[in-house]
Design a protein around this motif. Structure first.
Motif, PDB file in Angstrom:
ATOM      1  N   UNK A  62     -13.710  21.731  91.604  1.00  0.00           N
ATOM      2  CA  UNK A  62     -13.057  21.630  90.506  1.00  0.00           C
ATOM      3  C   UNK A  62     -11.954  20.530  90.454  1.00  0.00           C
ATOM      4  N   UNK A  63     -11.861  19.713  89.331  1.00  0.00           N
ATOM      5  CA  UNK A  63     -11.063  18.466  89.645  1.00  0.00           C
ATOM      6  C   UNK A  63     -10.309  18.275  88.402  1.00  0.00           C
ATOM      7  N   UNK A  64      -9.255  17.259  88.846  1.00  0.00           N
ATOM      8  CA  UNK A  64      -8.456  16.734  87.443  1.00  0.00           C
ATOM      9  C   UNK A  64      -8.262  15.113  87.940  1.00  0.00           C
ATOM     10  N   UNK A  65      -8.658  14.207  86.762  1.00  0.00           N
ATOM     11  CA  UNK A  65      -8.489  13.034  87.088  1.00  0.00           C
ATOM     12  C   UNK A  65      -7.459  12.311  85.792  1.00  0.00           C
ATOM     13  N   UNK A  66      -6.779  11.476  86.088  1.00  0.00           N
ATOM     14  CA  UNK A  66      -5.892  11.076  85.122  1.00  0.00           C
ATOM     15  C   UNK A  66      -6.011   9.327  84.797  1.00  0.00           C
ATOM     16  N   UNK A  67      -5.989   8.976  83.537  1.00  0.00           N
ATOM     17  CA  UNK A  67      -5.941   7.407  83.459  1.00  0.00           C
ATOM     18  C   UNK A  67      -4.941   7.225  82.313  1.00  0.00           C
ATOM     19  N   UNK A  68      -4.253   6.069  82.765  1.00  0.00           N
ATOM     20  CA  UNK A  68      -3.114   5.723  81.788  1.00  0.00           C
ATOM     21  C   UNK A  68      -1.833   5.881  82.702  1.00  0.00           C
ATOM     22  N   UNK A  69      -1.095   4.771  82.459  1.00  0.00           N
ATOM     23  CA  UNK A  69       0.076   4.187  83.151  1.00  0.00           C
ATOM     24  C   UNK A  69       1.269   5.434  82.882  1.00  0.00           C
ATOM     25  N   UNK A  70       1.141   5.745  81.576  1.00  0.00           N
ATOM     26  CA  UNK A  70       2.616   6.523  81.310  1.00  0.00           C
ATOM     27  C   UNK A  70       2.087   7.890  81.761  1.00  0.00           C
ATOM     28  N   UNK A  71       1.010   8.751  81.571  1.00  0.00           N
ATOM     29  CA  UNK A  71       0.750   9.676  82.028  1.00  0.00           C
ATOM     30  C   UNK A  71       0.439   9.940  83.531  1.00  0.00           C
ATOM     31  N   UNK A  72       0.155   8.854  84.246  1.00  0.00           N
ATOM     32  CA  UNK A  72       0.598   8.897  85.678  1.00  0.00           C
ATOM     33  C   UNK A  72       1.767   8.995  86.210  1.00  0.00           C
ATOM     34  N   UNK A  73       2.793   8.173  85.463  1.00  0.00           N
ATOM     35  CA  UNK A  73       4.207   8.304  85.898  1.00  0.00           C
ATOM     36  C   UNK A  73       4.858   9.545  85.492  1.00  0.00           C
ATOM     37  N   UNK A  74       4.317  10.451  84.376  1.00  0.00           N
ATOM     38  CA  UNK A  74       4.673  11.588  84.098  1.00  0.00           C
ATOM     39  C   UNK A  74       4.419  12.823  84.791  1.00  0.00           C
ATOM     40  N   UNK A  75       3.504  12.901  85.732  1.00  0.00           N
ATOM     41  CA  UNK A  75       3.308  13.904  86.409  1.00  0.00           C
ATOM     42  C   UNK A  75       4.238  14.293  87.370  1.00  0.00           C
ATOM     43  N   UNK A  76       4.685  15.722  87.358  1.00  0.00           N
ATOM     44  CA  UNK A  76       5.634  16.297  88.189  1.00  0.00           C
ATOM     45  C   UNK A  76       5.278  16.086  89.706  1.00  0.00           C
ATOM     46  N   UNK A  77       6.070  15.476  90.337  1.00  0.00           N
ATOM     47  CA  UNK A  77       5.565  15.223  91.964  1.00  0.00           C
ATOM     48  C   UNK A  77       5.116  16.694  92.560  1.00  0.00           C
ATOM     49  N   UNK A  78       4.074  16.487  93.194  1.00  0.00           N
ATOM     50  CA  UNK A  78       3.465  17.688  93.984  1.00  0.00           C
ATOM     51  C   UNK A  78       3.244  19.016  92.910  1.00  0.00           C
ATOM     52  N   UNK A  79       3.038  18.783  91.655  1.00  0.00           N
ATOM     53  CA  UNK A  79       2.430  19.909  91.108  1.00  0.00           C
ATOM     54  C   UNK A  79       0.905  20.073  90.819  1.00  0.00           C
ATOM     55  N   UNK A  80       0.155  19.201  91.330  1.00  0.00           N
ATOM     56  CA  UNK A  80      -1.261  19.112  91.249  1.00  0.00           C
ATOM     57  C   UNK A  80      -1.527  20.286  92.478  1.00  0.00           C
ATOM     58  N   UNK A  81      -2.267  21.355  91.889  1.00  0.00           N
ATOM     59  CA  UNK A  81      -2.592  22.238  93.115  1.00  0.00           C
ATOM     60  C   UNK A  81      -3.924  23.285  92.512  1.00  0.00           C
TER      61      UNK A  81
END
Length: 309
Positions: free
Chosen positions: A236-255
């Motif tokens: 199971x995966x999550x992939x992002x594209x877009x400068x704004x959404x990449x910079x908006x991710x809460x640090x260490x929240x991907x889990x």
């Protein structure tokens, strides 16, 4: 003015207490049909898992009578405080090449996000028709309370034997969505079967979503999204594209949410829910706690603090 500062800060903290990050989750519930729907214990656990999230992508729904999602919504809203956590959903058509059909569904908090547009990817490119076992159901969300106010989610549940081709074809879906809607922020998520023997290391070079550096993979190859103790695969995966959404991710929240451990279940009990764990990440809310606190901080008076010997 000095005496008013604590009151101002208290008011600020109260205001910030109502601002939350947006948690986005993906969960393959494995053969989610009548048997699970009619099992109250299973449904209670699924509802608990969904309630942790503001947007939840559910996969492998097998429900020709359209009962599962309305039942989940009734359970979610029935256990929520009035006006604070009301859920709604949007669901795909029944998808599949033969009599076996599945659906994608997004369950979301109405006070956090809304749906702008949606469509089923047609999967009819000349010379490359019917690449997907279950075509992505593309949904464009509006999220006024997050740093990135809108984003497209493209879900995918691959067939294991064709996962390399299907993951690669997500690039074509991305290009199709960009032509139609011109959005700037993308989330690709789901059960890609992107691990172990289904996507060996040598096959990654065939996947455009992986080779193009503008796509950011939040769940790494060495993670384990499976419930069984005998397996370790990052399906199971999550992939992002877009400068704004990449910079908006809460640090260490991907889990990965290990509901077996969180709810103190045996492996057998957990497998009764699914053989997959959900994957998730969070987007930052509008504004910044640090920036707001600084704007209310007292100015320096120029007096030196006494130093301890």
């Amino acid at each position: 003015m000095t005496r008013m500062l604590p009151v101002t800060l208290l008011l600020l903290l109260f205001m910030l207490g109502s601002i939350h990050s947006l948690k986005i989750c993906s969960f393959n519930v494995r053969s989610f049909g009548a048997a699970k729907r009619d099992n109250s214990q299973v449904m209670d656990v699924i509802v608990k898992i969904i309630k942790r999230c503001d947007i939840m992508l559910l996969m492998e729904i097998k429900d020709s009578r359209n009962i599962i999602c309305p039942t989940l919504i009734k359970m979610l809203n029935g256990k929520s405080r009035r006006g604070t956590k009301d859920y709604d959903y949007i669901i795909s058509s029944r998808l599949g090449r033969n009599a076996y059909k599945e659906q994608y569904a997004f369950l979301y908090r109405k006070n956090m996000v809304s749906v702008k547009k949606s469509y089923h990817y047609p999967d009819t490119q000349n010379g490359d028709e019917d690449a997907f076992s279950r075509e992505p159901f593309v949904v464009w969300f509006y999220s006024p309370q997050t740093a990135v106010t809108d984003f497209v989610i493209i879900p995918l549940h691959t067939t294991p034997e064709t996962s390399v081709r299907e993951i690669d074809e997500l690039f074509d879906v991305y290009m199709d969505v960009k032509r139609q809607w011109k959005p700037e922020n993308f989330i690709f998520m789901g059960d890609f079967n992107a691990g172990c023997s289904y996507v060996p290391k040598k096959s990654w070079k065939e996947i455009r979503l992986r080779m193009d550096p503008k796509f950011v993979w939040l769940i790494g190859d060495n993670e384990d999204t499976t419930v069984k103790g005998t397996t370790k695969c990052a399906y199971d995966r999550i992939v992002l594209q877009g400068q704004k959404i990449n910079s908006s991710v809460v640090p260490d929240s991907a889990s990965i949410f290990d509901f077996q451990k969180a709810y103190r279940m045996t492996e057998e009990e957990a497998l009764g829910i699914s053989d997959h764990f959900p994957v998730e990440f969070e987007l930052q809310p509008t504004g910044s706690f640090t920036g707001l606190v600084r704007s209310f901080a007292p100015k320096k008076t120029g007096r030196k603090k006494s130093q301890k010997p």
